[in-house]
Design a protein around this motif. Structure first.
Motif, short mmCIF file in Angstrom:
data_model
loop_
_atom_site.label_atom_id
_atom_site.label_comp_id
_atom_site.label_asym_id
_atom_site.label_seq_id
_atom_site.Cartn_x
_atom_site.Cartn_y
_atom_site.Cartn_z
N PRO A 104 0.84 -1.21 0.00
CA PRO A 104 0.00 0.00 0.00
C PRO A 104 0.88 1.26 0.00
O PRO A 104 1.94 1.27 0.63
CB PRO A 104 -0.78 -0.11 1.32
CG PRO A 104 -0.73 -1.55 1.70
CD PRO A 104 0.56 -2.09 1.14
N LEU A 105 0.43 2.29 -0.71
CA LEU A 105 1.23 3.51 -0.83
C LEU A 105 1.11 4.33 0.46
O LEU A 105 0.02 4.81 0.80
CB LEU A 105 0.76 4.33 -2.03
CG LEU A 105 1.50 5.63 -2.33
CD1 LEU A 105 3.00 5.40 -2.44
CD2 LEU A 105 0.99 6.26 -3.61
N THR A 106 2.23 4.48 1.16
CA THR A 106 2.20 5.23 2.41
C THR A 106 3.06 6.49 2.35
O THR A 106 2.94 7.37 3.19
CB THR A 106 2.72 4.36 3.57
OG1 THR A 106 4.02 3.88 3.23
CG2 THR A 106 1.79 3.20 3.85
N LYS A 107 3.95 6.57 1.33
CA LYS A 107 4.87 7.71 1.33
C LYS A 107 5.32 8.05 -0.09
O LYS A 107 5.65 7.15 -0.87
CB LYS A 107 6.10 7.35 2.17
CG LYS A 107 7.04 8.51 2.35
CD LYS A 107 8.23 8.12 3.19
CE LYS A 107 9.30 9.20 3.09
NZ LYS A 107 10.58 8.75 3.60
N LEU A 108 5.33 9.33 -0.39
CA LEU A 108 5.91 9.80 -1.65
C LEU A 108 7.00 10.80 -1.33
O LEU A 108 6.84 11.66 -0.44
CB LEU A 108 4.85 10.52 -2.50
CG LEU A 108 3.72 9.68 -3.07
CD1 LEU A 108 2.64 10.59 -3.65
CD2 LEU A 108 4.25 8.73 -4.15
N GLU A 109 8.10 10.71 -2.05
CA GLU A 109 9.15 11.72 -1.97
C GLU A 109 9.29 12.23 -3.40
O GLU A 109 9.48 11.44 -4.33
CB GLU A 109 10.45 11.08 -1.48
CG GLU A 109 11.53 12.08 -1.17
CD GLU A 109 12.76 11.40 -0.52
OE1 GLU A 109 12.68 10.22 -0.14
OE2 GLU A 109 13.80 12.07 -0.44
N ILE A 110 9.15 13.53 -3.58
CA ILE A 110 9.07 14.09 -4.93
C ILE A 110 10.10 15.19 -5.09
O ILE A 110 10.22 16.07 -4.23
CB ILE A 110 7.65 14.65 -5.21
CG1 ILE A 110 6.61 13.55 -5.01
CG2 ILE A 110 7.56 15.24 -6.61
CD1 ILE A 110 5.16 14.01 -5.14
N TYR A 111 10.86 15.14 -6.18
CA TYR A 111 11.82 16.20 -6.48
C TYR A 111 11.44 16.85 -7.80
O TYR A 111 11.48 16.20 -8.85
CB TYR A 111 13.24 15.63 -6.54
CG TYR A 111 13.76 15.33 -5.16
CD1 TYR A 111 14.30 16.35 -4.38
CD2 TYR A 111 13.64 14.08 -4.59
CE1 TYR A 111 14.74 16.12 -3.09
CE2 TYR A 111 14.07 13.82 -3.30
CZ TYR A 111 14.62 14.85 -2.56
OH TYR A 111 15.03 14.62 -1.27
N ALA A 112 11.03 18.11 -7.71
CA ALA A 112 10.72 18.87 -8.92
C ALA A 112 11.85 19.86 -9.17
O ALA A 112 12.35 20.49 -8.24
CB ALA A 112 9.41 19.62 -8.75
N ASP A 113 12.28 19.94 -10.41
CA ASP A 113 13.21 21.01 -10.81
C ASP A 113 12.46 21.82 -11.86
O ASP A 113 11.27 21.59 -12.11
CB ASP A 113 14.52 20.40 -11.32
CG ASP A 113 15.71 21.36 -11.21
OD1 ASP A 113 15.48 22.58 -11.08
OD2 ASP A 113 16.86 20.89 -11.27
N PHE A 133 9.42 9.21 -5.95
CA PHE A 133 9.89 7.97 -5.32
C PHE A 133 8.79 7.50 -4.37
O PHE A 133 8.43 8.22 -3.44
CB PHE A 133 11.18 8.21 -4.54
CG PHE A 133 12.32 8.66 -5.42
CD1 PHE A 133 13.24 7.76 -5.93
CD2 PHE A 133 12.47 10.01 -5.77
CE1 PHE A 133 14.28 8.16 -6.75
CE2 PHE A 133 13.50 10.43 -6.60
CZ PHE A 133 14.41 9.50 -7.09
N ALA A 134 8.24 6.33 -4.64
CA ALA A 134 7.12 5.83 -3.84
C ALA A 134 7.61 4.82 -2.82
O ALA A 134 8.48 3.98 -3.13
CB ALA A 134 6.09 5.18 -4.76
N ASN A 135 7.05 4.88 -1.62
CA ASN A 135 7.37 3.90 -0.56
C ASN A 135 8.87 3.69 -0.40
O ASN A 135 9.37 2.56 -0.51
CB ASN A 135 6.69 2.55 -0.85
CG ASN A 135 5.20 2.61 -0.60
OD1 ASN A 135 4.70 3.54 0.03
ND2 ASN A 135 4.49 1.60 -1.10
N ASP A 136 9.59 4.78 -0.21
CA ASP A 136 11.04 4.71 -0.01
C ASP A 136 11.76 3.95 -1.12
O ASP A 136 12.69 3.19 -0.87
CB ASP A 136 11.37 4.08 1.36
CG ASP A 136 10.92 4.97 2.50
OD1 ASP A 136 11.23 6.18 2.45
OD2 ASP A 136 10.26 4.47 3.42
N GLY A 137 11.29 4.15 -2.35
CA GLY A 137 12.04 3.64 -3.51
C GLY A 137 11.55 2.33 -4.08
O GLY A 137 12.18 1.76 -4.97
N GLU A 138 10.37 1.87 -3.62
CA GLU A 138 9.83 0.62 -4.18
C GLU A 138 9.53 0.79 -5.67
O GLU A 138 9.68 -0.14 -6.47
CB GLU A 138 8.55 0.25 -3.43
CG GLU A 138 7.89 -1.00 -3.94
CD GLU A 138 6.45 -1.16 -3.44
OE1 GLU A 138 6.13 -0.73 -2.31
OE2 GLU A 138 5.64 -1.70 -4.21
#
Ligand code: FRU
Length: 486
Positions: free
Chosen positions: A426-435, A442-447
């Motif tokens: 299940p998706l619990t975390k997103l890390e997003i880098y916009a330039d 990056f979903a679920n710590d890189g899954e």
């Protein structure tokens, strides 16, 4: 779209002055990246020659100086102390020999003592445009200037088509031998990998055979930029198959995939543990290359890719440039898949956290805590919340769908503007880098990861999020110099 003649595309760069005015013009663009490597002028594509050498990270990119077009390719060289701060270092390899007269095409590097040794494809063409791809080498010593060998290491084999290129060199300690993997195509137009072997780095190369990948004898028409590496005790085969559509990937015929499995160097067989996976589920991710790291951590690889695809066109074409390299990623193997996370040092570029209700800076990082239910998150919407890059999570299917149709600047609509990023958990975390012209998710710590170019206009700076999402936003600082070094 501008039409280029062959003469224009394959013009030789005689002097930096030939492109100074172009550089002065494009550096004004609102879409120049702040913390991603990008072309000094013209077009950047594949990462090449990526290595840590005597404490400095070296990276080159495929570079066509003249504009957003695939023409005469150079290697353009950038360096970094930490994989985050990159400086322009000038031309890495120029196509200045007969054996590479129409391009210094993709390749890799290996650090050996005081020398950094580049392996690349010399793209030779005759007057009648018949192509002969040579595998070539150049050695960079203390003066930082690569010296090409007088002759190529080897030429193409006639039991495969003219598509034989992108040498990735590795050292195999078990076999006490170097191996070169070459992206290739069989005579009946199936994609494959050719393997060469030598005990010495710059001589003695012999053809070891074609790599066998059981179950994937007919998978695409050409495997570009292949390589095999070992991470966490598992072998990983990464390559970019083309001339084929794949399920769930729209109309695109260019992909970047991987297998986890076991490589047998005696039989030259890579036995996958399971089906192939996409290295990245985004619209623009290709030709990924792992870095050569002397005495690197056996559990962690480092990889960069081209944010772009071979047949695509991007809005900055109008400004005579396009392309960017991805953030460097750490690779680990867990649960039968690659886990990909931005290298930790990227976090140091974050400024003070911004209020959650505010506007999105063009270059920003987001962390989003997701409750595990369905949600929507739209980035770079208009002030009223309409449009934007829309992420929609379907908890029942465990799929995050990314839709770029709402943006003012639409591009590559013919290959698809909506793609799914499927997840195991299940998706619990997103890390997003916009330039300024890219977004990496990056979903679920890189899954799973999703990379795309994106060109927000002046009125696209807002975002909307479903209730229950915990959104944190930071501005990102500049970390690439945009200087005229040619
Ligand atoms: C991949 C690729 C490589 C080739 C290079 C030429 O994008 O087609 O196979 O070496 O680009 O620029």
């Amino acid at each position: 779209m501008r039409e280029w003649t062959r003469e224009e595309r394959y013009r030789v760069l005689e002097s930096p002055e030939d492109i100074r005015a172009l550089y002065e013009r494009i550096r004004q663009s609102d879409y120049r990246q702040l913390y991603h490597v990008q072309p000094v002028t013209g077009l950047s594509s594949d990462p090449n020659g990526f290595a840590l050498h005597r404490g400095v990270w070296h990276l080159c990119y495929q570079w066509c100086p003249w504009g957003a077009v695939h023409g005469l390719k150079y290697w353009y060289h950038v360096t970094s102390p930490d994989l985050v701060h990159w400086s322009n270092a000038g031309i890495g390899l120029a196509p200045d020999r007969d054996y590479d007269n129409r391009g210094a095409h993709s390749g890799s590097a290996i650090s050996r003592g005081d020398e950094l040794v580049y392996f690349y494809t010399g793209n030779h063409r005759d007057e009648d445009w018949t192509r002969t791809p040579y595998t070539c080498a150049a050695v960079m010593g203390d003066d930082g200037r690569p010296k090409k060998l007088d002759a190529p290491l080897f030429g193409p084999r006639d039991d495969h088509s003219e598509h034989q290129r992108d040498p990735k060199v590795v050292w195999n300690p078990d076999k006490q031998a170097y191996y070169i993997f070459i992206g290739a195509q069989t005579l009946d137009k199936r994609g494959c990998v050719m393997v060469y072997r030598s005990r010495a780095l710059l001589e003695g190369w012999e053809f070891a055979g074609e790599l066998k990948v059981p179950g994937y004898e007919a998978f695409g028409g050409m495997w570009e930029c292949p390589y095999i590496t070992r991470i966490g005790g598992k072998d990983v085969l990464i390559f970019s198959p083309q001339y084929t559509k794949l399920p769930g990937r729209g109309e695109s015929t260019n992909h970047n995939v991987y297998f986890i499995g076991r490589m047998d160097y005696d039989t030259l067989t890579f036995t996958p543990d399971g089906p192939f996976r996409h290295l990245d589920y985004g619209f623009d991710f290709y030709a990924a290359q792992g870095a050569f790291i002397p005495d690197g951590d056996p559990d962690v690889g480092i990889l960069m890719a081209w944010i772009g695809l071979p047949d695509n066109h991007y809005p900055t074409e109008e400004e005579d440039w396009e392309g960017s390299l991805s953030l460097p990623r750490e690779l680990r193997v867990a649960n039968g898949r690659l886990i990909q996370t931005p290298i930790p040092a990227v976090k140091a570029l974050r400024g003070a956290e911004l209020p959650a209700e505010g506007a999105l800076p063009a270059a920003c990082a987001l962390e989003v805590g997701c409750p595990g239910d369905d949600f929507e998150l739209s980035l770079f919407t208009r002030a009223d919340g309409s449009g934007g890059l829309r992420l929609r999570y379907d908890a029942a299917r465990r799929v995050c769908t990314v839709d770029k149709r709402g943006m003012d600047k639409r591009f590559n609509a013919q290959v698809g503007e909506v793609l799914d990023m499927p997840l195991d958990a299940p998706l619990t975390k997103l890390e997003i880098y916009a330039d300024r012209s890219s977004v990496e998710i990056f979903a679920n710590d890189g899954e799973a990861t999703f990379t795309t170019h994106l060109y927000p206009t002046g009125r696209e700076f807002n975002y909307t999020a479903s209730e229950g999402l915990d959104v944190h936003i930071w501005p990102m600082a500049r970390s690439v110099t945009d200087e005229f070094v040619v």
